[in-house]
Design a protein around this motif. Sequence first.
Motif, short mmCIF file in Angstrom:
data_model
loop_
_atom_site.label_atom_id
_atom_site.label_comp_id
_atom_site.label_asym_id
_atom_site.label_seq_id
_atom_site.Cartn_x
_atom_site.Cartn_y
_atom_site.Cartn_z
N CYS A 1 0.87 -1.26 -0.11
CA CYS A 1 -0.14 -0.08 0.08
C CYS A 1 0.91 1.25 -0.10
N LEU A 2 1.86 1.31 0.79
CA LEU A 2 2.71 2.53 0.94
C LEU A 2 3.63 2.48 -0.48
N ALA A 3 4.03 1.54 -1.00
CA ALA A 3 4.76 1.55 -2.39
C ALA A 3 3.88 2.42 -3.39
N LEU A 4 2.46 1.87 -3.23
CA LEU A 4 1.55 2.30 -4.45
C LEU A 4 1.44 3.80 -4.19
N LEU A 5 1.18 4.12 -2.93
CA LEU A 5 0.88 5.61 -2.62
C LEU A 5 2.18 6.28 -3.43
N LEU A 6 3.33 5.94 -2.68
CA LEU A 6 4.64 6.61 -3.28
C LEU A 6 4.79 6.68 -4.82
N TRP A 7 4.59 5.55 -5.67
CA TRP A 7 4.47 5.57 -6.82
C TRP A 7 3.53 6.62 -7.28
N ALA A 8 2.18 6.64 -6.84
CA ALA A 8 1.33 7.57 -7.36
C ALA A 8 1.65 9.09 -7.06
N ALA A 9 2.40 9.30 -6.02
CA ALA A 9 2.89 10.66 -5.68
C ALA A 9 4.19 11.03 -6.69
N VAL A 10 5.23 10.02 -6.82
CA VAL A 10 5.96 10.32 -7.77
C VAL A 10 5.52 10.48 -9.28
N SER A 11 4.58 9.80 -9.73
CA SER A 11 4.11 10.26 -10.97
C SER A 11 3.45 11.53 -11.29
N ALA A 12 2.78 12.00 -10.14
CA ALA A 12 2.14 13.20 -10.12
C ALA A 12 3.11 14.28 -10.13
N ILE A 13 4.26 14.07 -9.25
CA ILE A 13 5.35 15.06 -9.28
C ILE A 13 6.15 15.18 -10.91
N ARG A 14 6.36 13.99 -11.38
CA ARG A 14 6.96 14.09 -12.78
C ARG A 14 6.02 14.72 -13.68
N GLY A 15 4.64 14.48 -13.64
CA GLY A 15 3.77 15.09 -14.74
C GLY A 15 3.85 16.50 -14.41
N LEU A 16 3.74 16.92 -13.26
CA LEU A 16 3.79 18.45 -12.87
C LEU A 16 5.21 19.05 -13.44
N CYS A 17 6.43 18.42 -13.29
CA CYS A 17 7.56 18.79 -13.66
C CYS A 17 7.55 18.96 -15.37
N ARG A 18 6.93 17.97 -16.08
CA ARG A 18 6.70 17.64 -17.47
C ARG A 18 5.81 18.96 -18.09
N GLN A 19 4.90 19.23 -17.13
CA GLN A 19 4.09 20.36 -17.54
C GLN A 19 4.83 21.75 -17.48
N ALA A 20 5.59 21.90 -16.44
CA ALA A 20 6.38 23.11 -16.18
C ALA A 20 7.76 23.15 -17.30
N HIS A 21 8.39 22.16 -17.94
CA HIS A 21 9.07 22.19 -18.84
C HIS A 21 8.34 22.59 -20.03
N ALA A 22 7.09 22.02 -20.37
CA ALA A 22 6.51 22.53 -21.63
C ALA A 22 6.05 23.86 -21.57
N ARG A 23 5.74 24.42 -20.55
CA ARG A 23 5.24 25.91 -20.51
C ARG A 23 6.45 26.65 -20.65
N ARG A 24 7.57 26.33 -20.39
CA ARG A 24 8.89 27.36 -20.46
C ARG A 24 9.42 27.19 -21.66
N GLY A 25 8.96 25.92 -22.60
CA GLY A 25 9.67 25.75 -23.92
C GLY A 25 10.73 24.73 -23.92
N GLY A 26 11.16 24.15 -22.62
CA GLY A 26 12.03 23.17 -22.50
C GLY A 26 11.98 22.07 -23.22
N ARG A 27 13.00 21.34 -23.16
CA ARG A 27 12.91 19.78 -23.60
C ARG A 27 12.22 19.06 -22.49
N VAL A 28 11.25 18.20 -23.02
CA VAL A 28 10.30 17.46 -22.02
C VAL A 28 11.07 16.15 -21.86
N VAL A 29 11.31 15.60 -20.79
CA VAL A 29 12.05 14.36 -20.40
C VAL A 29 11.03 13.32 -20.39
#
Length: 507
Positions: A478-506
């Motif tokens: 259960c804890l691993a699933l919650l951490l996975w969901a949190a990391v996925s959400a953070i990575r998604g926010l980072c991609r959106q931030a890169h896209a807004r700045r016009g940087g390269r999307v990882v």
Amino acid sequence: MGTLEALLLGLQDATQPTMLLYCFIGVFLGTLVGVLPGVGAMAAISLLLPITYYIPSTAALAMLAGVFYGSQYGGSIASILLNIPGTPASAVTSLDGYPMARQGRAGVALFIAMSASFVGSILGLLLLATLGPVLSEIGLSFGPAEYFSLMLLGLIAASAVGSGSAAKSLAMVVLGLLLGMVGTDINTGLVRFNFGMPELMDGINLVALAMGLFGLSEVIASMRLSGGERRTPSFSLRSMLPEWLDLRRAVPAMLRGTAIGSFFGTMPGTASGLSPFMSYAVEKKLAREPERFGKGAVEGIAGAESSNSSGAMTAFVPTLTLGIPGDVVMALMLGAMMLHGIQPGPLMISENPVMFWSLVVSFGIGNLLLLVLNMPLIGLWTALLRIPFSMLYPAIIIFICLGVYSVNNNVFDVYVVAAIGVLGYGMSLLNFSPAPLLLGFVLGPLLEENLRRALLLSRGDPMTFIERPVSAGLLAVCLALLLWAAVSAIRGLCRQAHARRGGRVVP
């Protein structure tokens, strides 16, 4: 009792005229609701729940199960012919099925879909027969702490692994848990959260909740998007025969799709949402010509349909042997069993062997009926799609009101359906999935019961959930699933931030 002897015992009961009749009714209605856009297995099972009060319990469960796996194939018909998924899981089938139909190969696409559905169902049924007793024996060693951790894992899996926003799914799970607390406390006998309404002393009606969430709300949404009558293509039965190249590509995809669907089918909350998409992604990855996908690749149809059907069969494994829904529809099936006084779990096979094995055999008979029925009835299903929406949806609303009223002969339940239907439609506009809410509502009282029972046995010591190895392992997942969901959400926010700045999307 060996597996062969148990299957023979179930065969004697499943071949009784009453069982065969209700099994036929289930698969027939399942295919029908799968074909009709906006009417899924959840709405159909909800409508049939009041009727099951007057049917023997085993026959009632066989009929409801027939609606479930029958809708898996029925949904592919509208997807292939009209690019209108009859069920959400059949949306993947339309990616390649509809292009094949436009190429004049609608018959081949339907034949591949039917064959893949049958193969996936039978192989998934074999896994149900072999894994069921094993899981039952493991479940006998479970105590309240293990059951609490297992149910918590199912709720978190429904929110963290399911499609869409994990935060929104988790919010729906919590809302379902809160709704499940309405009524009389199981330990003290005190009424809670009924807001002075005596009708809520026994809690919110499961039938009313399911009809409102999956029936009325879908009708409202579909009425906004409907556009009147539709024309359906015509074809001959001879045109349904595939070529040798089609079979050579489809058969391995069926086997791979069955394996993927069986894996996700046994995981609570993920069967219908992930397995078709995962199977489609695997087939596209393994294909020598991935550019064919989306333009009429038979592998895409075969993999998606076999994973759909095998997931539908193996979803019964945790539901029957552990009492944990393996799918959102299984949550309603679990509620139907409880309405009939049946307690699914590790003791079901030992205490009710005839019921368990007759259900297993009836699933096989039902899939055989689907194979025989749907070949000549394809023309009928496509003709039903010509019914004007202005006539179809008022009839559905009338059946919803009659069905929920007949449960307790109480008008209050009709008001509950109306309120929940409006709530469900509002949630769909905000992209909130109702599936986690239903899982939370069904599992909430069981989760609370096992939590309080475990704490009573341990004299209030919460360490009992960690000291027991199985419980600790499940909580770690259960804890691993919650951490996975949190990391996925953070990575998604980072991609959106890169896209807004016009940087390269990882990636």
